[in-house]
Write a protein that holds these residues in place. Structure first.
Motif, PDB file in Angstrom:
ATOM      1  N   VAL A  73       0.842  -1.201   0.000  1.00  8.79           N
ATOM      2  CA  VAL A  73       0.000   0.000   0.000  1.00  8.79           C
ATOM      3  C   VAL A  73       0.875   1.248   0.000  1.00  8.79           C
ATOM      4  O   VAL A  73       0.654   2.183  -0.782  1.00  8.79           O
ATOM      5  CB  VAL A  73      -0.966  -0.003   1.206  1.00  8.79           C
TER       6      VAL A  73
ATOM      7  N   THR B  37       2.626   1.809  -3.256  1.00  4.07           N
ATOM      8  CA  THR B  37       1.635   2.260  -4.239  1.00  4.07           C
ATOM      9  C   THR B  37       1.429   3.761  -4.131  1.00  4.07           C
ATOM     10  O   THR B  37       1.452   4.484  -5.136  1.00  4.07           O
ATOM     11  CB  THR B  37       0.305   1.516  -4.020  1.00  4.07           C
TER      12      THR B  37
ATOM     13  N   LYS C   5      -2.900   4.605  -6.559  1.00  5.35           N
ATOM     14  CA  LYS C   5      -4.012   4.643  -5.606  1.00  5.35           C
ATOM     15  C   LYS C   5      -4.492   3.244  -5.252  1.00  5.35           C
ATOM     16  O   LYS C   5      -4.150   2.267  -5.917  1.00  5.35           O
ATOM     17  CB  LYS C   5      -5.173   5.451  -6.183  1.00  5.35           C
ATOM     18  N   VAL C   6      -5.299   3.195  -4.201  1.00  2.29           N
ATOM     19  CA  VAL C   6      -5.919   1.945  -3.773  1.00  2.29           C
ATOM     20  C   VAL C   6      -7.426   2.066  -3.963  1.00  2.29           C
ATOM     21  O   VAL C   6      -8.054   2.999  -3.451  1.00  2.29           O
ATOM     22  CB  VAL C   6      -5.615   1.629  -2.298  1.00  2.29           C
TER      23      VAL C   6
ATOM     24  N   SER D 130     -11.059   0.078  -3.292  1.00  4.90           N
ATOM     25  CA  SER D 130     -11.545  -0.955  -2.376  1.00  4.90           C
ATOM     26  C   SER D 130     -13.006  -1.281  -2.659  1.00  4.90           C
ATOM     27  O   SER D 130     -13.777  -0.425  -3.085  1.00  4.90           O
ATOM     28  CB  SER D 130     -11.372  -0.501  -0.923  1.00  4.90           C
TER      29      SER D 130
ATOM     30  N   SER E 281     -10.809   3.500   3.018  1.00  3.71           N
ATOM     31  CA  SER E 281     -10.542   4.684   2.197  1.00  3.71           C
ATOM     32  C   SER E 281     -10.616   5.963   3.020  1.00  3.71           C
ATOM     33  O   SER E 281      -9.841   6.893   2.804  1.00  3.71           O
ATOM     34  CB  SER E 281     -11.500   4.750   0.999  1.00  3.71           C
TER      35      SER E 281
ATOM     36  N   ALA F 294      -7.091   6.974  -2.020  1.00  2.00           N
ATOM     37  CA  ALA F 294      -7.872   5.749  -1.887  1.00  2.00           C
ATOM     38  C   ALA F 294      -9.318   6.037  -2.253  1.00  2.00           C
ATOM     39  O   ALA F 294      -9.856   7.085  -1.890  1.00  2.00           O
ATOM     40  CB  ALA F 294      -7.777   5.204  -0.459  1.00  2.00           C
TER      41      ALA F 294
ATOM     42  N   ASP G 118      -1.777   0.418  -9.550  1.00  2.00           N
ATOM     43  CA  ASP G 118      -2.778   0.600  -8.498  1.00  2.00           C
ATOM     44  C   ASP G 118      -2.983  -0.724  -7.758  1.00  2.00           C
ATOM     45  O   ASP G 118      -2.571  -1.785  -8.213  1.00  2.00           O
ATOM     46  CB  ASP G 118      -4.114   1.049  -9.085  1.00  2.00           C
ATOM     47  N   VAL G 119      -3.661  -0.645  -6.621  1.00  5.83           N
ATOM     48  CA  VAL G 119      -3.998  -1.830  -5.826  1.00  5.83           C
ATOM     49  C   VAL G 119      -5.505  -1.908  -5.676  1.00  5.83           C
ATOM     50  O   VAL G 119      -6.173  -0.886  -5.501  1.00  5.83           O
ATOM     51  CB  VAL G 119      -3.339  -1.770  -4.429  1.00  5.83           C
TER      52      VAL G 119
ATOM     53  N   LEU H 191      -8.135  -3.447  -3.081  1.00  8.43           N
ATOM     54  CA  LEU H 191      -8.412  -4.084  -1.803  1.00  8.43           C
ATOM     55  C   LEU H 191      -9.777  -4.745  -1.934  1.00  8.43           C
ATOM     56  O   LEU H 191     -10.808  -4.076  -1.945  1.00  8.43           O
ATOM     57  CB  LEU H 191      -8.402  -3.054  -0.672  1.00  8.43           C
TER      58      LEU H 191
END
Length: 198
Positions: A36, A39, A45-46, A48, A62, A78, A113-114, A116
């Motif tokens: 995270v 990133t 960004k993450v 979710s 977030s 996020a 990006d990730v 979640l």
């Protein structure tokens, strides 16, 4: 069984689940927090997502990133894919409920990006579809699940991180998911701000 006894049983079961999780998930939790942070540091960004209580967890994560957790710092990028009712309902209406998250990942997700992805059973079709699209777009996945890992665990690659709570109880899994999220938030703050700010 008295009501007081039922309450004590809930507390004890929650404690037991979290103790098991602390043993099994310590190393992947460190990896998740590092992922995270890297990133964010790379300007990415993450995203979710989740359903029901897991949608609340996605939003909780977030908000802790965008605003703050327990320390003052800059906001971190996020986005919870669970909050825009116009988008959610239009996708469900025009396509299907299974695509409510993946369609957003198609539009918002970028390489690096990730995602979640949160599902207590690992069998949420819309979350799993989002995982597939995220991987196609060059994103990595941090998966929060429980029980057997469901169909989600078969989708994960060596580039992804699985945090599977060792429990078959949805309530215990959700309680532990929140703790895992708070651990990630704390570790990100610690790595970002340094131990001098503890």
């Amino acid at each position: 069984m008295t009501l007081h006894t039922r309450i004590r049983q809930h507390f004890l079961a929650s404690i037991e689940t979290k103790q098991k999780a602390s043993t099994q998930l310590e190393t992947p939790l460190v990896a998740a927090a590092q992922r995270v942070l890297s990133t964010f540091n790379a300007g990415n960004k993450v995203l979710s997502c989740g359903n029901g209580g897991s949608a609340g967890d996605a939003q909780h994560f977030s908000s802790e990133m965008l605003n703050r957790f327990e320390k003052e710092r800059q906001g971190l990028a996020a986005i919870a894919l669970t909050t825009d009712t116009s988008t959610l309902t239009s996708i469900a209406n025009d396509y299907s409920y299974e695509r409510i998250f993946s369609r957003q990942v198609e539009a918002l997700g970028r390489p690096g990006d990730v995602l979640l992805a949160i599902s207590t059973s690992g069998n949420s079709a819309n979350v799993n579809k989002a995982i597939e699209v995220a991987q196609q777009r060059g994103m990595s996945v941090i998966a929060l699940s429980g029980k057997s890992g469901g169909t989600m665990q078969a989708l994960l690659t060596a580039n992804d991180i699985e945090l599977r709570v060792p429990s078959d109880s949805t309530a215990r899994i959700q309680e532990t998911h929140l703790l895992l999220i708070h651990c990630i938030c704390d570790l990100v703050d610690h790595l970002l701000l340094g131990s001098a700010n503890d």
